[in-house]
Design an enzyme around this catalytic site. Structure first.
Site, PDB file in Angstrom:
ATOM      1  N   ASP A 192       0.818  -1.211   0.000  1.00 54.93           N
ATOM      2  CA  ASP A 192       0.000   0.000   0.000  1.00 54.93           C
ATOM      3  C   ASP A 192       0.853   1.262   0.000  1.00 54.93           C
ATOM      4  O   ASP A 192       0.389   2.332  -0.396  1.00 54.93           O
ATOM      5  CB  ASP A 192      -0.916   0.010   1.228  1.00 54.93           C
ATOM      6  CG  ASP A 192      -2.361  -0.306   0.876  1.00 54.93           C
ATOM      7  OD1 ASP A 192      -2.728  -0.144  -0.302  1.00 54.93           O
ATOM      8  OD2 ASP A 192      -3.117  -0.698   1.766  1.00 54.93           O
ATOM      9  N   ILE A 196     -17.637   5.364   1.037  1.00 54.51           N
ATOM     10  CA  ILE A 196     -18.293   6.671   1.117  1.00 54.51           C
ATOM     11  C   ILE A 196     -18.212   7.379  -0.227  1.00 54.51           C
ATOM     12  O   ILE A 196     -19.203   7.916  -0.736  1.00 54.51           O
ATOM     13  CB  ILE A 196     -17.657   7.533   2.223  1.00 54.51           C
ATOM     14  CG1 ILE A 196     -17.861   6.880   3.592  1.00 54.51           C
ATOM     15  CG2 ILE A 196     -18.243   8.940   2.214  1.00 54.51           C
ATOM     16  CD1 ILE A 196     -17.138   7.585   4.732  1.00 54.51           C
ATOM     17  N   GLY A 224     -13.411   5.700   2.725  1.00 50.38           N
ATOM     18  CA  GLY A 224     -14.106   4.552   3.285  1.00 50.38           C
ATOM     19  C   GLY A 224     -13.959   4.599   4.793  1.00 50.38           C
ATOM     20  O   GLY A 224     -13.927   5.673   5.384  1.00 50.38           O
TER      21      GLY A 224
END
Length: 373
Positions: free
Chosen positions: A126, A311, A190
């Protein structure tokens, strides 16, 4: 020839996996949470092994999402004993997520041990996409003795930010526009939330830092707070674990609202007149707009704002609010792009495997040197 990629995306209490074809098509996707007291290895054996059993002999490679690669790992990396040892050493940087990835690596190795050839295993990080951060963007204003210990900004959600970047750049190419000129803000919104400023496909700024706690307001994470506040909490006698719990599990939307970290519940309670929910939404939006402004400044302008994550993709009210609040940005193209970390991991593994094969010495017959097999 079998050319399927199995992607494993494990969290501290969640499991996601996908079996993908070389063209990106999905043969199987699954997701579940751990039951109370359930061990991750047990869940993998009881849930994923039966689901993937019919395809086990067709898997060519396995890609694992690893949250933190530190300064050592900036690209998809083939996993061997040395790499696995370094991943263990990086656990303190991501104590909730990196151990889960290591469990997944060990389990898949055991699960595929009898296959011939055994699928290659790859770690995808990530933090990797943010390895292009300029020195000014990745450096904290700390004394050199601390900076030399590796205290710097890394950034997170890089796998999905890269997916968003490649998706928008492909759109620009199809439109006949020059992708190197693209100024993109990727908004991963999120349970965790971060922004990335991406110039011509390269990340030049982001809101998360040394850990995924810096930056925007999140579901239960506070995001950035004044370091002096933390010092005051220590003076008041709170332990490190107590402060960590306040920042990671009791902050964010949950802490502001006194209700929940779920934006859907926050929205519903805002309509019902709940003052805590109203405050949570207001602070979330304020910090988001503040971050977007900062990313736009780093880019020298912005062409596309891409919303992703739970979201970002599903909160239509937020999409409308952002269009109105950002009307000061000329010709801003606001897009919604579904998150796809698994697809990005598969593509990174395929690219890295191709590069790895090209780098291998070859015998006079054109085959890979037998000593390397």
């Amino acid at each position: 020839m079998n050319d399927l990629t199995l992607v494993i995306n494990l969290g501290s209490s969640s499991l996601k996996a996908a079996l993908l074809e070389s063209n990106g098509g999905s043969l199987w996707r699954g997701e579940r949470n751990l039951a109370a007291g359930e061990e991750l290895e047990t869940a993998l054996e009881s849930w994923m092994a039966p689901a993937l059993g019919p395809h086990r002999n067709t898997i060519a490679r396995i890609g694992h999402r690893v949250v933190h690669g530190g300064e050592r790992f900036t690209a998809a990396t083939r996993i061997d004993a040395e790499v696995e040892q370094v991943l263990h050493q990086l656990i303190p940087l991501a104590p909730l997520h990196n151990p889960a990835a290591l469990i997944g690596i060990h389990w898949t190795r055991q699960w595929t041990r009898e296959l011939a050839p055994e699928p290659s295993q790859w770690a995808c990080f990530d933090t990797g996409f943010h390895s292009t951060l300029p020195e000014a963007a990745r450096t904290y204003a700390l004394a050199e003795q601390l900076r030399q210990k590796g205290f710097r900004r890394f950034g997170f959600h890089g796998l999905n930010h890269q997916h968003v970047s490649e998706t928008v750049m492909e759109q620009w190419c199809q439109q006949g526009r020059e992708p190197s000129q693209l100024r993109l803000i990727s908004a991963h919104l999120g349970a965790g939330a971060s922004l990335a400023a991406i110039s011509g496909g390269r990340c030049i700024d982001t809101t998360m830092g040394y850990t995924p706690m810096e930056g925007l307001v999140m579901a239960t994470r506070s995001g950035s707070v004044d370091p002096g506040l933390l010092l005051e909490l220590m003076r008041e006698g709170l332990t490190t674990s107590e402060i960590t719990a306040q920042l990671q599990q009791s902050g964010g939307l949950k802490g502001l609202s006194g209700l929940s970290g779920d934006m859907r519940e926050i929205r519903a309670q805002v309509l019902a007149g709940h003052s805590g929910a109203q405050l949570a939404l207001a602070v979330f939006r304020h910090r988001l707009l503040q971050g977007i402004g900062a990313m736009a400044a780093s880019l020298g302008g912005v062409d596309v704002l891409a919303l992703s994550g739970g979201i970002g993709e599903h909160d239509q009210a937020l999409q409308t609010e952002l269009k109105q609040m950002l009307d000061w940005i000329p010709a801003l193209d606001l897009q919604v792009i579904p998150a796809d970390e698994e697809g990005m991991i598969a593509r990174l593994c395929q690219r890295a495997e191709a590069d790895f094969a090209e780098d291998q010495p070859r015998s006079s017959s054109g085959d890979v040197d037998a000593a390397l097999i």
